[in-house]
Design a protein around this motif. Structure first.
Motif, PDB file in Angstrom:
ATOM      1  N   UNK A 646       8.096  -4.527  -1.270  1.00  0.00           N
ATOM      2  CA  UNK A 646       7.753  -3.713  -0.209  1.00  0.00           C
ATOM      3  C   UNK A 646       9.039  -2.995   0.205  1.00  0.00           C
ATOM      4  N   UNK A 647      10.004  -3.894   0.390  1.00  0.00           N
ATOM      5  CA  UNK A 647      11.502  -3.549   0.881  1.00  0.00           C
ATOM      6  C   UNK A 647      12.346  -2.533  -0.023  1.00  0.00           C
ATOM      7  N   UNK A 648      12.265  -2.699  -1.338  1.00  0.00           N
ATOM      8  CA  UNK A 648      12.901  -2.034  -2.138  1.00  0.00           C
ATOM      9  C   UNK A 648      12.174  -1.255  -2.975  1.00  0.00           C
ATOM     10  N   UNK A 649      10.883  -1.040  -3.133  1.00  0.00           N
ATOM     11  CA  UNK A 649      10.192  -0.147  -3.860  1.00  0.00           C
ATOM     12  C   UNK A 649       9.241   0.506  -3.078  1.00  0.00           C
ATOM     13  N   UNK A 650       8.286  -0.153  -2.444  1.00  0.00           N
ATOM     14  CA  UNK A 650       6.921   0.646  -1.677  1.00  0.00           C
ATOM     15  C   UNK A 650       7.331   1.387  -0.673  1.00  0.00           C
ATOM     16  N   UNK A 651       8.030   0.806   0.403  1.00  0.00           N
ATOM     17  CA  UNK A 651       8.653   1.474   1.571  1.00  0.00           C
ATOM     18  C   UNK A 651       9.523   2.694   1.251  1.00  0.00           C
ATOM     19  N   UNK A 652      10.595   2.444   0.605  1.00  0.00           N
ATOM     20  CA  UNK A 652      11.507   3.663  -0.023  1.00  0.00           C
ATOM     21  C   UNK A 652      10.690   4.754  -0.737  1.00  0.00           C
ATOM     22  N   UNK A 690       0.818   4.340   8.737  1.00  0.00           N
ATOM     23  CA  UNK A 690       0.769   3.560   7.824  1.00  0.00           C
ATOM     24  C   UNK A 690       2.265   2.639   7.416  1.00  0.00           C
ATOM     25  N   UNK A 691       3.195   3.620   7.341  1.00  0.00           N
ATOM     26  CA  UNK A 691       4.444   2.955   6.846  1.00  0.00           C
ATOM     27  C   UNK A 691       5.080   2.265   8.041  1.00  0.00           C
ATOM     28  N   UNK A 692       4.783   2.701   9.317  1.00  0.00           N
ATOM     29  CA  UNK A 692       5.249   2.095  10.360  1.00  0.00           C
ATOM     30  C   UNK A 692       4.556   0.571  10.508  1.00  0.00           C
ATOM     31  N   UNK A 693       3.288   0.786  10.254  1.00  0.00           N
ATOM     32  CA  UNK A 693       2.608  -0.539  10.105  1.00  0.00           C
ATOM     33  C   UNK A 693       2.972  -1.551   8.945  1.00  0.00           C
ATOM     34  N   UNK A 694       3.415  -0.976   7.715  1.00  0.00           N
ATOM     35  CA  UNK A 694       4.113  -1.843   6.690  1.00  0.00           C
ATOM     36  C   UNK A 694       5.131  -2.452   6.993  1.00  0.00           C
ATOM     37  N   UNK A 695       6.164  -1.412   7.791  1.00  0.00           N
ATOM     38  CA  UNK A 695       7.325  -2.082   7.967  1.00  0.00           C
ATOM     39  C   UNK A 695       7.312  -3.245   8.888  1.00  0.00           C
ATOM     40  N   UNK A 696       6.516  -3.194  10.069  1.00  0.00           N
ATOM     41  CA  UNK A 696       6.126  -4.010  11.087  1.00  0.00           C
ATOM     42  C   UNK A 696       5.545  -5.436  10.559  1.00  0.00           C
ATOM     43  N   UNK A 697       4.572  -5.409   9.557  1.00  0.00           N
ATOM     44  CA  UNK A 697       4.401  -6.347   8.748  1.00  0.00           C
ATOM     45  C   UNK A 697       5.171  -7.219   7.840  1.00  0.00           C
ATOM     46  N   UNK A 698       6.173  -6.349   7.395  1.00  0.00           N
ATOM     47  CA  UNK A 698       7.290  -6.576   6.380  1.00  0.00           C
ATOM     48  C   UNK A 698       8.212  -7.421   6.998  1.00  0.00           C
ATOM     49  N   UNK A 738      -3.577   0.849   1.049  1.00  0.00           N
ATOM     50  CA  UNK A 738      -4.104   2.119   1.716  1.00  0.00           C
ATOM     51  C   UNK A 738      -3.367   3.281   1.342  1.00  0.00           C
ATOM     52  N   UNK A 739      -1.900   3.121   1.312  1.00  0.00           N
ATOM     53  CA  UNK A 739      -0.963   4.145   1.050  1.00  0.00           C
ATOM     54  C   UNK A 739      -0.997   4.587  -0.462  1.00  0.00           C
ATOM     55  N   UNK A 740      -1.607   3.511  -1.184  1.00  0.00           N
ATOM     56  CA  UNK A 740      -1.532   3.780  -2.709  1.00  0.00           C
ATOM     57  C   UNK A 740      -2.735   4.902  -2.962  1.00  0.00           C
TER      58      UNK A 740
END
Length: 760
Positions: A646-652, A690-698, A738-740
């Motif tokens: 998540x940190x190195x692939x999906x979010x970037x 969704x990006x903000x939600x993913x970062x919070x979950x991460x 969902x982002x995918x």
């Protein structure tokens, strides 16, 4: 690819005594990239064998020529061992007699000579520690000789005993780091075999593995103990029925193996598959398994080539590979063998999993044995088909044509029913690993609730016995007329099948359908053997004291069935109302592996396992500790993998995409202020949210993973990972999946489910 396959068949035919290299024939399809070795074939009844670039001509009787060529089996022992030595070893293997160590030297010499003739340079004690996979340490046959030369030696002592480091394997506290000594002991009931790989040819000797203090540190030792226990108790019961000719009873097991095959290049782009065996992220493609078009479908060429080579590799090792087909999910397949004794079936299944992975790589495929590699489609199990067979060839679970009259069968049937009911939680644990928690009860596999399916015929017999005390008839199958004159009239079975049952009677055996696809079958069969042995022991105690055997056995069957009928369920195990019904019946429902682990150390379990000398209290407690640690470590690895991906692939990648959207909106607005950018704006807003939600979950997952990792190993840590970390993982997966579905595929950093499941 060509050279690898060609080497395989050169080796295969070269080791067959009856295959003479008299025809050198090769049919050219297209120019191969590599062709360094001439292929050898015989000249009768040839069939085409397709390889990349070539069609090789092979024998129709190739199976007979190849089968067990790499196994030091009974035929080889009979030919090479002195007659007295062979007779003593045969008694040990067939009658559970104590091994005569005086014969070890002669066996070792014959084994060495046989292995050397086939190119072996090393030997290893091949064992099965509590890791769930196999272990081996290779030693060469080389010994110094006069004048700086060498000689090849292998002594009886080296055959019988090895000394691996016991502190580096899971022991549950039995062995501390500074207490290193452990022993491997030759298991003569499972034949030695040859393994050929990049290291050369190695003689593999199946062994048990124990600590310096005597406790079992492996999966084979308890299995062997349980096989002796059930044999002893079954023989006791059979003697009461007048079968004095029966000397032993063996457990016959046939494990069906499900697996996935995906393209290896795509596999290597997904850290989750590499590190955990399953996809931790991934949205479903437009098509999954809803059309039911993959099950038993025509094999793709690439898959067929894999299966063909797999069969040959398995046959060379004496593994009775019988059935192969596509399974329900896309990219999922199954292999099933013919039955063997529980010990050999366990050894063979470990080899099956290892060879599947090895052969897959030769075809640029990756074999996935995880129970749930892809969310949203069926996972993989390992149906463990179990029965009891006497040394005279009688299957004790064969009901015959009139089971209501087969009192011996009904007694053994009632014993299994009682054993399963009384130890349902323990059976649930025996089929558990972290991966199976994603599968059991997920509308594809048996539920986590243990129940038994008997079928209409036996259920009717059982009902008669419970209600009236007598069974006077058995339902018969009759014949099935399909309605087409040119089709034959089929003999119809007396009962249907139930694929939703975790423990189903299927004609003359029980199919334990819960076992996880990646795990050893040793644990499940050890539990089955032990709990049934205990019931048979108690039954024998009762019947041996009876004045009237016929009356006593009748009353015992009726009472046993009446007391334990709650575990019999012939309905839909996937239905929601079954959960409520099972609770009403008082059946346990351990939803996760961690919930079931305490079953291993209850007073009831300890009493049964110690009574039959299968596992001591210390060994059971150690295994419970190993289970807790294994679960926590598996989830910890998954969580860390998710954090990294998540940190190195999906979010970037998503940031790049939304940045492009924002730049697109600005460019359009600059060019034309009145232009409609609502689509881009809506997509930008949705992805940013969704990006903000993913970062919070991460961030949350990072915190709880660290918290769990800092805890002391044991039950508390495992429960924390189950209740807290697993939920945090799901919270991170949801927004990224969902982002995918929203992000341009060109920006997505890993192959999708569609790429993995359909592009093979």
């Amino acid at each position: 690819m060509f050279s690898i396959l060609e080497d395989t068949f050169f080796s295969m035919v070269g080791k067959c005594a009856d295959a003479e290299p008299i025809v050198h024939r090769r049919t050219k399809k297209r120019e191969p990239q590599q062709a360094s070795r001439t292929s050898f074939y015989t000249n009768t009844n040839s069939i085409d064998y397709h390889m990349e670039g070539w069609i090789c001509i092979m024998e129709k009787n190739v199976i007979e020529q190849v089968f067990a060529v790499d196994v030091f089996n009974d035929a080889v022992m009979k030919e090479r061992l002195p007659k007295p030595v062979y007779a003593k070893l045969k008694k040990t293997i067939e009658n559970d007699e104590e091994l005569d160590l005086d014969i070890a030297g002669a066996v070792a010499h014959a084994m060495k000579e046989w292995a050397l003739e086939r190119g072996a340079t090393h030997y290893t004690h091949w064992f099965q520690p509590m890791t769930g996979i196999t272990a081996e340490k290779h030693d060469s046959f080389i010994a110094p000789a006069n004048e700086g030369g060498i000689m090849m030696e292998f002594s009886g002592k080296e055959l019988v005993k090895g000394e691996p480091d016991a502190s580096s394997f899971p022991s549950g506290g039995i062995r501390a780091t500074f207490e290193a000594r452990g022993y491997t002991a030759w298991d003569c009931t499972s034949p030695a075999f040859l393994k050929e790989d990049a290291a050369g040819v190695t003689l593999c000797i199946p062994t048990a593995f124990c600590a310096y203090t005597g406790e079992a540190l492996d999966k084979k030792t308890p299995l062997l103990r349980s096989m002796e226990a059930i044999s002893d108790q079954a023989v006791r019961v059979l003697k009461l029925f007048g079968h004095d000719e029966v000397q032993s009873v063996s457990c016959s097991v046939g494990p069906e193996q499900e697996y996935f095959l995906v393209d290896r290049d795509k596999y290597l782009q997904r850290e989750d598959l590499i590190f955990t065996g399953r996809t931790l992220f991934g949205a479903m493609p437009p098509k999954g398994q809803e059309l039911d078009d993959h099950y038993f479908g025509t094999l793709k060429e690439r898959i067929a080539a894999f299966m063909k080579e797999l069969n040959v590799e398995l046959w060379k090792l004496g593994i009775l590979a019988k059935t192969q087909h596509n399974e329900v999910a896309p990219a999922q397949h199954e292999m099933a063998p013919i039955y063997s004794t529980a010990n050999i079936a366990t050894d063979h299944n470990q080899l099956v999993m290892e060879i599947m992975k090895k052969v897959a790589k030769r075809h640029n495929l990756e074999c996935l044995l995880h129970e749930k590699p892809f969310a949203g489609v069926n996972g993989s199990g390992k149906h463990d088909n179990w029965s009891l067979v006497t040394n005279t060839g009688k299957n004790l679970l064969d009901p015959g044509k009139t089971p209501h009259e087969n009192i011996q069968f009904l007694l053994f049937l009632s014993a299994v029913i009682k054993a399963v009911d009384e130890h349902a939680g323990l059976l649930r644990l025996s089929a558990s690993n972290p991966g199976n928690d994603h599968r059991l009860g997920a509308n594809e596999a048996p539920p986590a609730i243990i129940s038994m399916f008997l079928g209409e015929q036996l259920e009717d017999v059982v009902s008669q016995l419970i209600e009236t005390g007598e069974a006077t008839s058995s339902k018969q199958g009759g014949k099935l007329n399909i309605g087409v004159h040119t089709l034959p009239e089929l003999k119809k079975d007396a009962t249907d099948r139930n694929r939703t049952s975790p423990f189903a009677f299927t004609g003359n055996k029980f199919e334990f359908r819960m076992v996880a696809s990646s795990m050893s079958i040793a644990g499940a069969n050890t539990v089955l053997n032990t709990i049934v042995a205990d019931v048979l022991s108690n039954m024998a105690d009762t019947l041996e004291k009876a004045d009237d055997f016929d009356t006593a056995v009748h009353d015992l069957i009726k009472k046993t069935l009446s007391d334990h009928q709650r575990v019999i369920f012939n309905g839909n195990g996937y239905a929601n109302d079954w959960v409520a019904e099972a609770e009403r019946r008082g059946l346990p429902n351990h939803k996760t592996m961690v919930d079931a682990i305490p079953e291993l150390v209850t007073e009831k379990t300890i009493s049964v396992f110690e009574k039959h000398h299968v596992l001591s209290k210390c060994e059971l407690e150690a295994r419970a500790e190993i289970h807790y640690e294994a679960y926590a470590k598996a989830i910890n690895i998954e969580a860390k993998t998710m954090i990294e991906m998540a940190g190195k692939k999906y979010i970037p990648s998503v940031i790049k995409y939304v940045t492009g959207l924002a730049q697109s909106i600005n460019s359009i607005k600059t060019a034309c202020k009145e232009a409609d950018c609502s689509v881009q704006t809506e997509l930008l807003t949705q992805c940013s949210s969704l990006l903000a939600e993913a970062k919070k979950a991460l961030t949350s997952l990072e915190a709880v993973t660290k918290q769990g990792g800092d805890m002391e190993e044991g039950a508390e840590q495992a429960v924390f990972f189950k209740d807290v970390v697993v939920k945090a993982m799901a919270d991170l997966r949801a927004p990224i999946d969902t982002l995918e579905m929203l992000v341009d595929k060109a920006y997505w950093p890993v192959p999708s489910y569609g790429d993995l499941l359909f592009e093979v």
